[in-house]
Design a protein around this motif. Structure first.
Motif, PDB file in Angstrom:
ATOM      1  N   LYS A   1       0.795  -1.066   0.212  1.00 18.60           N
ATOM      2  CA  LYS A   1       0.013   0.111   0.045  1.00 18.60           C
ATOM      3  C   LYS A   1       0.904   1.233   0.067  1.00 18.60           C
ATOM      4  O   LYS A   1       0.330   2.255  -0.735  1.00 18.60           O
TER       5      LYS A   1
ATOM      6  N   GLN B   1       3.294   9.576 -10.111  1.00 18.11           N
ATOM      7  CA  GLN B   1       2.618   9.600 -11.401  1.00 18.11           C
ATOM      8  C   GLN B   1       1.814  11.085 -11.544  1.00 18.11           C
ATOM      9  O   GLN B   1       1.657  11.680 -12.338  1.00 18.11           O
ATOM     10  N   GLN B   2       1.401  11.581 -10.247  1.00 13.93           N
ATOM     11  CA  GLN B   2       0.717  13.161 -10.337  1.00 13.93           C
ATOM     12  C   GLN B   2       1.656  14.002 -10.642  1.00 13.93           C
ATOM     13  O   GLN B   2       1.459  15.301 -10.973  1.00 13.93           O
TER      14      GLN B   2
ATOM     15  N   ALA C   1       2.300   1.888  -3.513  1.00 11.09           N
ATOM     16  CA  ALA C   1       1.027   2.248  -4.409  1.00 11.09           C
ATOM     17  C   ALA C   1       0.881   3.639  -4.132  1.00 11.09           C
ATOM     18  O   ALA C   1       0.745   4.518  -5.167  1.00 11.09           O
ATOM     19  N   THR C   2       1.152   4.189  -2.842  1.00 13.44           N
ATOM     20  CA  THR C   2       0.842   5.517  -2.619  1.00 13.44           C
ATOM     21  C   THR C   2       2.179   6.312  -3.356  1.00 13.44           C
ATOM     22  O   THR C   2       1.786   7.389  -3.770  1.00 13.44           O
ATOM     23  N   THR C   3       3.305   5.788  -3.006  1.00 13.66           N
ATOM     24  CA  THR C   3       4.391   6.537  -3.348  1.00 13.66           C
ATOM     25  C   THR C   3       4.311   6.590  -5.039  1.00 13.66           C
ATOM     26  O   THR C   3       4.749   7.682  -5.584  1.00 13.66           O
ATOM     27  N   LEU C   4       4.007   5.437  -5.627  1.00 11.10           N
ATOM     28  CA  LEU C   4       3.802   5.401  -7.208  1.00 11.10           C
ATOM     29  C   LEU C   4       2.628   6.491  -7.666  1.00 11.10           C
ATOM     30  O   LEU C   4       2.933   7.150  -8.568  1.00 11.10           O
ATOM     31  N   SER C   5       1.711   6.616  -6.980  1.00  9.28           N
ATOM     32  CA  SER C   5       0.554   7.389  -7.079  1.00  9.28           C
ATOM     33  C   SER C   5       1.247   8.858  -7.359  1.00  9.28           C
ATOM     34  O   SER C   5       0.861   9.704  -8.304  1.00  9.28           O
ATOM     35  N   VAL C   6       1.764   9.497  -6.264  1.00  8.84           N
ATOM     36  CA  VAL C   6       2.244  10.556  -6.158  1.00  8.84           C
ATOM     37  C   VAL C   6       3.407  10.856  -7.219  1.00  8.84           C
ATOM     38  O   VAL C   6       3.235  11.747  -7.754  1.00  8.84           O
TER      39      VAL C   6
END
Length: 95
Positions: free
Chosen positions: A63, A73-74, A66-71
């Motif tokens: 998790k 990507q943003q 996934a949060t790090t990757l989301s940031v």
């Protein structure tokens, strides 16, 4: 009552064409087991590459990743933007 595979095979073997059905069923079970083993091996390779497999809580680690990757990507994956955000978020890490 839950039947074991052995019991199912024995019962199925007693009916007409049961031997063929048992053989077909065993083939299908082998395919499913092989596929599951291949999926486990692939999953473990990914977890090993990410250093997550042997952690105390793999689910939390995934998790967090996934949060790090989301940031990332943003931020569009722009190294300059990421560096600026890191400096802002973690000023104690400046060189």
């Amino acid at each position: 009552m839950a039947y074991t595979l052995q019991q199912i095979f024995e019962a199925l073997g007693k009916v007409e064409n049961g031997g063929s059905m048992v053989a077909d069923l065993q083939t299908e079970i082998s395919k499913v087991r092989s596929e599951a083993a291949n999926n486990r091996i692939s999953r473990n390779k990914v977890l090993d590459a990410l250093g997550l497999r042997d952690g105390d809580n793999v689910d939390d680690s995934i998790k967090n990743l996934a949060t790090t990757l989301s940031v990332l990507q943003q931020l569009g994956g722009d190294p300059q933007k990421m560096g600026t955000q890191m400096e802002t978020s973690f000023p104690h890490m400046r060189g």
